[in-house]
Design an enzyme around this catalytic site. Structure first.
Site, PDB file in Angstrom:
ATOM      1  N   CYS A  12      -0.264  -8.254  -8.483  1.00 32.02           N
ATOM      2  CA  CYS A  12      -1.575  -8.616  -7.933  1.00 32.02           C
ATOM      3  C   CYS A  12      -2.590  -7.659  -8.547  1.00 32.02           C
ATOM      4  O   CYS A  12      -2.221  -6.635  -9.141  1.00 32.02           O
ATOM      5  CB  CYS A  12      -1.571  -8.499  -6.407  1.00 32.02           C
ATOM      6  SG  CYS A  12      -1.287  -6.814  -5.799  1.00 32.02           S
ATOM      7  N   HIS A  40       6.521  -0.786  -5.397  1.00 30.61           N
ATOM      8  CA  HIS A  40       7.877  -0.915  -4.881  1.00 30.61           C
ATOM      9  C   HIS A  40       8.786  -1.604  -5.897  1.00 30.61           C
ATOM     10  O   HIS A  40       9.321  -2.685  -5.665  1.00 30.61           O
ATOM     11  CB  HIS A  40       7.867  -1.685  -3.551  1.00 30.61           C
ATOM     12  CG  HIS A  40       7.247  -0.909  -2.434  1.00 30.61           C
ATOM     13  ND1 HIS A  40       6.555  -1.484  -1.402  1.00 30.61           N
ATOM     14  CD2 HIS A  40       7.201   0.424  -2.203  1.00 30.61           C
ATOM     15  CE1 HIS A  40       6.114  -0.542  -0.585  1.00 30.61           C
ATOM     16  NE2 HIS A  40       6.495   0.620  -1.051  1.00 30.61           N
ATOM     17  N   HIS A  74      -1.814   0.871  -1.831  1.00 27.19           N
ATOM     18  CA  HIS A  74      -1.577   0.684  -0.402  1.00 27.19           C
ATOM     19  C   HIS A  74      -2.613   1.364   0.487  1.00 27.19           C
ATOM     20  O   HIS A  74      -2.739   1.040   1.667  1.00 27.19           O
ATOM     21  CB  HIS A  74      -0.199   1.240  -0.018  1.00 27.19           C
ATOM     22  CG  HIS A  74       0.941   0.671  -0.796  1.00 27.19           C
ATOM     23  ND1 HIS A  74       1.328   1.192  -2.013  1.00 27.19           N
ATOM     24  CD2 HIS A  74       1.776  -0.357  -0.544  1.00 27.19           C
ATOM     25  CE1 HIS A  74       2.363   0.493  -2.472  1.00 27.19           C
ATOM     26  NE2 HIS A  74       2.641  -0.444  -1.601  1.00 27.19           N
ATOM     27  N   GLU A 130       1.046   0.915   3.555  1.00 29.22           N
ATOM     28  CA  GLU A 130      -0.225   0.309   3.972  1.00 29.22           C
ATOM     29  C   GLU A 130      -0.421   0.425   5.481  1.00 29.22           C
ATOM     30  O   GLU A 130      -1.523   0.698   5.948  1.00 29.22           O
ATOM     31  CB  GLU A 130      -0.287  -1.163   3.552  1.00 29.22           C
ATOM     32  CG  GLU A 130      -1.616  -1.809   3.910  1.00 29.22           C
ATOM     33  CD  GLU A 130      -1.642  -3.310   3.693  1.00 29.22           C
ATOM     34  OE1 GLU A 130      -2.292  -4.011   4.489  1.00 29.22           O
ATOM     35  OE2 GLU A 130      -1.002  -3.786   2.725  1.00 29.22           O
ATOM     36  N   THR A 166      -1.607  -6.703   4.672  1.00 27.21           N
ATOM     37  CA  THR A 166      -2.124  -7.705   3.724  1.00 27.21           C
ATOM     38  C   THR A 166      -1.043  -8.493   2.999  1.00 27.21           C
ATOM     39  O   THR A 166      -1.313  -9.583   2.501  1.00 27.21           O
ATOM     40  CB  THR A 166      -3.020  -7.032   2.665  1.00 27.21           C
ATOM     41  OG1 THR A 166      -2.258  -6.064   1.941  1.00 27.21           O
ATOM     42  CG2 THR A 166      -4.228  -6.369   3.308  1.00 27.21           C
ATOM     43  N   CYS A 203      -3.887 -10.903   2.340  1.00 31.90           N
ATOM     44  CA  CYS A 203      -4.575 -11.078   1.059  1.00 31.90           C
ATOM     45  C   CYS A 203      -4.333 -12.484   0.529  1.00 31.90           C
ATOM     46  O   CYS A 203      -3.181 -12.925   0.416  1.00 31.90           O
ATOM     47  CB  CYS A 203      -4.064 -10.035   0.055  1.00 31.90           C
ATOM     48  SG  CYS A 203      -4.714 -10.259  -1.615  1.00 31.90           S
ATOM     49  N   SER A 231      10.477  -3.854  -1.661  1.00 30.72           N
ATOM     50  CA  SER A 231       9.239  -4.621  -1.562  1.00 30.72           C
ATOM     51  C   SER A 231       9.257  -5.611  -0.394  1.00 30.72           C
ATOM     52  O   SER A 231      10.046  -6.562  -0.387  1.00 30.72           O
ATOM     53  CB  SER A 231       8.988  -5.378  -2.873  1.00 30.72           C
ATOM     54  OG  SER A 231       7.915  -6.280  -2.729  1.00 30.72           O
ATOM     55  N   SER A 275       4.712  -6.947  -6.875  1.00 29.48           N
ATOM     56  CA  SER A 275       5.051  -5.622  -7.409  1.00 29.48           C
ATOM     57  C   SER A 275       6.021  -5.714  -8.591  1.00 29.48           C
ATOM     58  O   SER A 275       6.565  -4.695  -9.023  1.00 29.48           O
ATOM     59  CB  SER A 275       5.672  -4.763  -6.300  1.00 29.48           C
ATOM     60  OG  SER A 275       6.784  -5.424  -5.715  1.00 29.48           O
TER      61      SER A 275
END
Length: 300
Positions: A12, A40, A74, A130, A166, A203, A231, A275
């Site tokens: 992302c 991650h 994060h 996060e 997110t 997100c 992850s 990730s």
């Protein structure tokens, strides 16, 4: 065997931005620390460590002075910034803009809930980087909910404001929202906007991948999903694939691929988490291509 990489998979923009910042900084600095794994994905962490990125934890941060430390996508709680000021640490802040905006929203909502004797609830994984940053905006008073049993921590007689990590599943968020609504109704006999405020803070770059990935999984006979085992996003997106294609397999790298999964006439789709670096998916593709000749011989 036809092998395709999902064009929508890979980093992302938040992760891509953080890695670019780290690489740019390491070109001019002989030492750069990173507070936690930058992403991650162990393969990418190893690649960057070979370039000079040193991963530290929060205890180690307390011991550092007069150096540079990268904050990953994060985000971080306020105490990290206070430590940096006290220890003369220069922060290279690669916090994702989406996460920073969410931190501000959580802080604003928390201040409001404090006045109304209410609660902040965060749908997320306790201990996730996060989530630590988000709970830090609430003086650690936020209630983190991941499973049904976590709902026991909420007092449904008091107002509730709900947010989400997110990178969590949209489906999971709305299921949780419905459960909280039901429990408030059972407690108060009625539900109004003063009792419950739910904020879908997932997100959209992440959530939009779910339908895209489901279509990709349907289009292929077999899915090789590439992701780091740490992850949360990877685990959620893999379940999307598995839900529409039983022949979906989760691997960290090409060495985990079992030839028994494959047939020579398969359409193989390679995809991954937010990730997962593109170079790793390309490495998996190259490995699958090298396996193709043996599969053809075996099937003949």
């Amino acid at each position: 065997m036809e092998v395709t990489i999902d064009k929508n998979s890979g980093y992302c923009f938040g992760v891509e931005f953080a890695i670019k910042m780290a690489e740019d900084e390491m070109e001019s600095s002989d030492r750069l620390y990173c507070l936690g794994d930058i992403v991650h994905n162990d393969m990418e962490v190893k690649r960057l460590s070979e370039k000079g990125l040193i991963v530290i934890d929060r205890d180690q941060l307390q011991e550092l002075n007069d150096c540079k430390v990268l904050i990953r996508a994060h985000g971080e709680p306020p105490e990290t910034y206070r430590t940096a000021i006290e220890n003369n640490i220069e922060l290279i802040d690669a916090s994702c803009p989406v996460v920073l905006k969410l931190q501000h929203r959580v802080k604003t909502a928390f201040d409001k809930m404090e006045k109304e004797n209410g609660q902040i609830v965060i749908y997320g994984k306790k201990g996730h980087a996060e989530v630590i940053g988000l709970t830090g905006q609430t003086l650690e008073k936020a209630i983190v909910v991941m499973e049904d049993k976590d709902l026991e921590k909420i007092d449904f007689a008091k107002p509730v404001t709900l947010f989400s990590q997110t990178t969590k599943s949209t489906k999971g968020f709305y299921e949780l929202k419905s459960k909280i609504e039901e429990k408030i109704k059972n407690e108060k006999g009625i539900l109004n906007e003063l009792d419950f405020n739910a904020n879908d803070s997932i997100c959209r770059q992440v959530s939009n991948r779910e339908p895209q990935l489901a279509n990709f999984a349907k289009e292929n006979d077999i899915i090789i999903f590439v992701s780091g085992k740490k992850s949360s996003n990877g685990k959620a997106l893999f379940q999307v694939c598995k839900g529409v294609n039983e022949r979906s397999y989760f691997v960290e790298n090409e060495t985990e691929i079992d030839p028994i999964w494959l047939n020579s006439n398969d359409r193989v789709g390679i995809c991954g988490a937010t990730s997962t670096p593109m170079w790793l998916m390309e490495q998996v593709m190259k490995h699958l291509k090298s396996m193709e000749e043996n599969l053809i011989l075996e099937n003949n």
